[in-house]
Design a protein around this motif. Structure first.
Motif, PDB file in Angstrom:
ATOM      1  N   GLN A  56       0.673  -1.116  -0.098  1.00 62.84           N
ATOM      2  CA  GLN A  56       0.119  -0.009   0.056  1.00 62.84           C
ATOM      3  C   GLN A  56       0.849   1.238   0.011  1.00 62.84           C
ATOM      4  O   GLN A  56       0.611   2.240  -0.371  1.00 62.84           O
ATOM      5  N   THR A  57       2.152   0.968   0.256  1.00 60.38           N
ATOM      6  CA  THR A  57       2.963   2.267   0.289  1.00 60.38           C
ATOM      7  C   THR A  57       2.742   3.223  -0.857  1.00 60.38           C
ATOM      8  O   THR A  57       2.522   4.516  -0.371  1.00 60.38           O
ATOM      9  N   ASP A  58       3.098   2.699  -2.210  1.00 57.05           N
ATOM     10  CA  ASP A  58       2.768   3.723  -3.289  1.00 57.05           C
ATOM     11  C   ASP A  58       1.410   4.534  -3.424  1.00 57.05           C
ATOM     12  O   ASP A  58       1.176   5.580  -3.661  1.00 57.05           O
ATOM     13  N   GLU A  59       0.375   3.931  -3.261  1.00 59.62           N
ATOM     14  CA  GLU A  59      -1.094   4.369  -3.173  1.00 59.62           C
ATOM     15  C   GLU A  59      -1.261   5.305  -2.026  1.00 59.62           C
ATOM     16  O   GLU A  59      -1.890   6.365  -2.278  1.00 59.62           O
ATOM     17  N   ASN A  62       0.696   8.643  -3.056  1.00 61.68           N
ATOM     18  CA  ASN A  62      -0.096   9.124  -4.123  1.00 61.68           C
ATOM     19  C   ASN A  62      -1.312   9.941  -3.426  1.00 61.68           C
ATOM     20  O   ASN A  62      -1.583  10.935  -3.776  1.00 61.68           O
ATOM     21  N   ARG A  63      -2.152   9.367  -2.745  1.00 66.87           N
ATOM     22  CA  ARG A  63      -3.292   9.863  -1.967  1.00 66.87           C
ATOM     23  C   ARG A  63      -3.156  11.039  -0.911  1.00 66.87           C
ATOM     24  O   ARG A  63      -3.947  11.767  -0.892  1.00 66.87           O
ATOM     25  N   HIS A  64      -1.777  10.981  -0.506  1.00 65.93           N
ATOM     26  CA  HIS A  64      -1.499  11.796   0.648  1.00 65.93           C
ATOM     27  C   HIS A  64      -0.427  12.666   0.319  1.00 65.93           C
ATOM     28  O   HIS A  64       0.449  12.861   1.152  1.00 65.93           O
ATOM     29  N   GLN A  65      -0.274  13.077  -0.929  1.00 62.14           N
ATOM     30  CA  GLN A  65       1.069  13.865  -1.354  1.00 62.14           C
ATOM     31  C   GLN A  65       1.430  14.740  -0.647  1.00 62.14           C
ATOM     32  O   GLN A  65       2.480  15.118  -0.424  1.00 62.14           O
ATOM     33  N   MET A  73      15.650   5.235   5.301  1.00 57.76           N
ATOM     34  CA  MET A  73      16.779   4.810   6.317  1.00 57.76           C
ATOM     35  C   MET A  73      18.054   4.580   5.667  1.00 57.76           C
ATOM     36  O   MET A  73      18.069   3.717   4.600  1.00 57.76           O
ATOM     37  N   ARG A  74      19.297   5.157   6.072  1.00 56.82           N
ATOM     38  CA  ARG A  74      20.442   4.932   5.378  1.00 56.82           C
ATOM     39  C   ARG A  74      20.228   5.176   3.895  1.00 56.82           C
ATOM     40  O   ARG A  74      20.919   4.430   3.184  1.00 56.82           O
ATOM     41  N   GLY A  75      19.547   6.231   3.724  1.00 57.84           N
ATOM     42  CA  GLY A  75      19.614   6.622   2.378  1.00 57.84           C
ATOM     43  C   GLY A  75      18.599   6.095   1.362  1.00 57.84           C
ATOM     44  O   GLY A  75      18.527   6.496   0.260  1.00 57.84           O
ATOM     45  N   ARG A  76      18.016   5.282   1.881  1.00 57.86           N
ATOM     46  CA  ARG A  76      16.768   4.401   1.104  1.00 57.86           C
ATOM     47  C   ARG A  76      15.544   4.422   1.617  1.00 57.86           C
ATOM     48  O   ARG A  76      15.450   4.104   2.882  1.00 57.86           O
ATOM     49  N   PRO A  77      14.376   4.374   0.740  1.00 66.19           N
ATOM     50  CA  PRO A  77      13.146   4.436   1.083  1.00 66.19           C
ATOM     51  C   PRO A  77      12.708   2.990   1.381  1.00 66.19           C
ATOM     52  O   PRO A  77      13.160   2.215   1.209  1.00 66.19           O
ATOM     53  N   ILE A  78      12.000   2.871   2.588  1.00 65.14           N
ATOM     54  CA  ILE A  78      11.590   1.544   3.216  1.00 65.14           C
ATOM     55  C   ILE A  78      10.193   1.289   2.982  1.00 65.14           C
ATOM     56  O   ILE A  78       9.270   2.185   3.520  1.00 65.14           O
ATOM     57  N   ASP A  79       9.864   0.435   1.987  1.00 66.69           N
ATOM     58  CA  ASP A  79       8.541  -0.084   1.760  1.00 66.69           C
ATOM     59  C   ASP A  79       7.793  -0.255   3.220  1.00 66.69           C
ATOM     60  O   ASP A  79       8.491  -1.172   3.950  1.00 66.69           O
ATOM     61  N   GLY A  80       6.664  -0.054   3.392  1.00 68.91           N
ATOM     62  CA  GLY A  80       5.963  -0.469   4.422  1.00 68.91           C
ATOM     63  C   GLY A  80       5.995   0.667   5.718  1.00 68.91           C
ATOM     64  O   GLY A  80       5.332   0.693   6.613  1.00 68.91           O
ATOM     65  N   TRP A  81       6.750   1.785   5.352  1.00 72.64           N
ATOM     66  CA  TRP A  81       6.857   3.002   6.342  1.00 72.64           C
ATOM     67  C   TRP A  81       6.789   4.321   5.906  1.00 72.64           C
ATOM     68  O   TRP A  81       7.386   4.434   4.660  1.00 72.64           O
ATOM     69  N   LEU A  82       5.944   5.150   6.449  1.00 77.50           N
ATOM     70  CA  LEU A  82       5.564   6.483   5.883  1.00 77.50           C
ATOM     71  C   LEU A  82       6.048   7.309   7.112  1.00 77.50           C
ATOM     72  O   LEU A  82       5.572   7.380   7.962  1.00 77.50           O
ATOM     73  N   GLU A  87       1.538  18.477  10.130  1.00 71.69           N
ATOM     74  CA  GLU A  87       0.253  19.075   9.537  1.00 71.69           C
ATOM     75  C   GLU A  87      -0.859  18.298   9.021  1.00 71.69           C
ATOM     76  O   GLU A  87      -1.840  18.267   9.190  1.00 71.69           O
ATOM     77  N   GLY A  88      -0.142  16.895   8.799  1.00 73.80           N
ATOM     78  CA  GLY A  88      -1.278  15.739   8.004  1.00 73.80           C
ATOM     79  C   GLY A  88      -1.662  15.133   9.185  1.00 73.80           C
ATOM     80  O   GLY A  88      -2.614  14.051   9.060  1.00 73.80           O
TER      81      GLY A  88
END
Length: 106
Positions: A56-59, A62-65, A73-82, A87-88
Motif C-alpha cells: 500500500q506504500t505507493d498508493e 499518491n493519495r496523501h501527497q 533509512m540509510r539513504g533508502r526508502p523503506i516500503d511499509g513505512w511512511l 500538519e497531516g
C-alpha cells in the motif's frame, strides 16, 4: 528535536482500548508497539512514523501527497513505512486513520 508530547498523548488516547500496547523510546521518538511489533510512532523528526502494508506504500503516498513521504533509512526508502508531517495529523480526523491502519498492519 524531541518528539511531540501532544501527538504522543493523542496516539495513546486512540490506542487506549487496544490490547498488548507498549511504549518504547526509539529513533528519537516514542514508538507504540502491539504485541512487540512496532506500529506507529511520534517521530523525533516531527510528525508521525506509520507502519503500513508494503503493497500500500505507493498508493498511500499518491493519495496523501501533501503530508506523507517515504521513510528513509540509510539513504533508502523503506516500503511499509511512511513519515506523515505534523500538519497531516493535526486533527483527530487526520490522525485516527493513520493509527488504525498501522494497528491493523501490526
Amino acid at each position: 528535536m524531541p518528539y511531540d508530547e501532544s501527538l504522543a498523548a493523542r496516539i495513546r488516547e486512540l490506542l487506549a482500548s487496544e490490547p498488548g500496547i507498549a511504549e518504547k523510546r526509539m529513533f528519537g521518538g516514542l514508538a507504540f508497539l502491539i504485541d512487540g511489533k512496532l506500529s506507529v510512532a511520534a517521530s523525533g523528526s516531527g510528525g508521525l512514523m506509520a507502519r503500513v502494508a508494503p503493497e500500500q506504500t505507493d498508493e498511500l503516498l499518491n493519495r496523501h501527497q501533501l503530508h506523507a513521504e517515504p521513510f528513509i533509512m540509510r539513504g533508502r526508502p523503506i516500503d511499509g513505512w511512511l513519515r506523515v508531517t505534523a500538519e497531516g495529523v493535526k486533527t483527530r480526523q487526520q490522525l485516527k486513520p493513520w493509527v488504525s491502519r498501522s494497528v491493523a498492519y501490526a
